[in-house]
Design a protein around this motif. Structure first.
Motif, short mmCIF file in Angstrom:
data_model
loop_
_atom_site.label_atom_id
_atom_site.label_comp_id
_atom_site.label_asym_id
_atom_site.label_seq_id
_atom_site.Cartn_x
_atom_site.Cartn_y
_atom_site.Cartn_z
N ASN A 105 -3.66 3.41 -17.81
CA ASN A 105 -3.82 2.02 -17.40
C ASN A 105 -2.99 1.10 -18.29
O ASN A 105 -3.03 1.19 -19.52
CB ASN A 105 -5.29 1.60 -17.52
N THR B 99 -3.31 -5.38 -14.85
CA THR B 99 -3.56 -5.80 -13.48
C THR B 99 -2.78 -7.08 -13.19
O THR B 99 -2.21 -7.70 -14.09
CB THR B 99 -5.06 -6.09 -13.24
N GLU C 195 -7.90 -6.93 -6.81
CA GLU C 195 -6.76 -6.96 -7.71
C GLU C 195 -5.92 -5.71 -7.49
O GLU C 195 -6.34 -4.75 -6.83
CB GLU C 195 -7.23 -7.01 -9.17
N THR C 196 -4.74 -5.73 -8.08
CA THR C 196 -3.89 -4.55 -8.12
C THR C 196 -3.84 -4.05 -9.55
O THR C 196 -3.53 -4.82 -10.47
CB THR C 196 -2.47 -4.86 -7.63
N GLN C 197 -4.17 -2.79 -9.75
CA GLN C 197 -4.11 -2.18 -11.07
C GLN C 197 -2.83 -1.37 -11.18
O GLN C 197 -2.34 -0.79 -10.21
CB GLN C 197 -5.32 -1.29 -11.31
#
Length: 220
Positions: A47, A50, A26-28
């Motif tokens: 954060n 995602t 995945e891309t965070q």
């Protein structure tokens, strides 16, 4: 062994910028912004989600945050404050303290697409820009960078599985822990503060004394 954990009290000196980090599956996405800590420029990575709809965030963005911790934090000087090994507030543990009392329900994040429009990225950015413009004190809880000056892991840091399982005496991986949860608190000059809490959907609770999910643990 606990990882290097604590909080910084500082003012934002560079505006938030959304950045993507590619992981295995995945891309965070993080809102990165700069703060000045004891004369040094620190990077903060918060954060916000995602691009994987199986691993989104649960988050709380609270504009009427009330808790006795506010008075404790107001009295602390600006700078970095290590809390490694602390098992009580001001260290944060969303399972073992009342820090989330009266903060409402968790919300599901949007699927991130690289733009700044999905939530909570859009609302968090507005809050951080307001904090910079008003020179508000910002309190960021998380883990300190192993290299360089900065703080990250500004989310729940327990309840993960797989490579994040905490094995007693082993500090070789980025593992679960108790009393090491992250969050962002903002003093906007009101009796109430603004607060941001987050956890990944794949993190499970309740947790044991190492921060690992118990056998009957479920998503938040």
């Amino acid at each position: 062994m606990a990882l290097a954990y604590g909080f910084v009290k500082a003012r934002i000196v560079s505006p938030p910028l959304l950045k993507a980090t590619r992981r295995q599956h995945e891309t965070q996405y993080h809102e990165h912004f700069g703060v000045r800590v004891n004369g040094a420029h620190w990077d903060v990575a918060v954060n916000v989600g995602t691009n994987d709809d199986d691993d989104l965030l649960k988050y709380k963005l609270v504009y009427d945050f009330r808790h006795p911790l506010i008075q404790t934090l107001k009295q602390t000087p600006a700078g970095s404050h290590p809390l490694t090994g602390t098992a009580a507030l001001p260290a944060i543990d969303v399972m073992r303290s009342d820090i989330l009392a009266a903060t409402g329900d968790w919300r599901n994040s949007d699927v991130m697409d690289g733009s700044g429009f999905p939530e909570p990225a859009a609302s968090l950015k507005r809050l951080l820009v307001r904090a910079q413009q008003s020179q508000a004190d910002v309190y960021v809880f998380g883990r300190f960078y192993a290299e360089g000056d900065g703080i990250h892991d500004t989310h729940m840091n327990q309840g993960s599985t797989g490579s994040f399982i905490h094995r007693a005496g082993d500090d070789s991986n980025d593992h679960n822990d108790i009393w090491q949860d992250g969050c962002v608190l903002v003093d906007l000059g009101e009796p109430e503060w603004a607060a941001y809490f987050a956890a990944f959907n794949k993190q499970l609770v309740p947790t044991d004394d190492l921060g690992n999910p118990l056998p009957d643990a479920q998503p938040i």
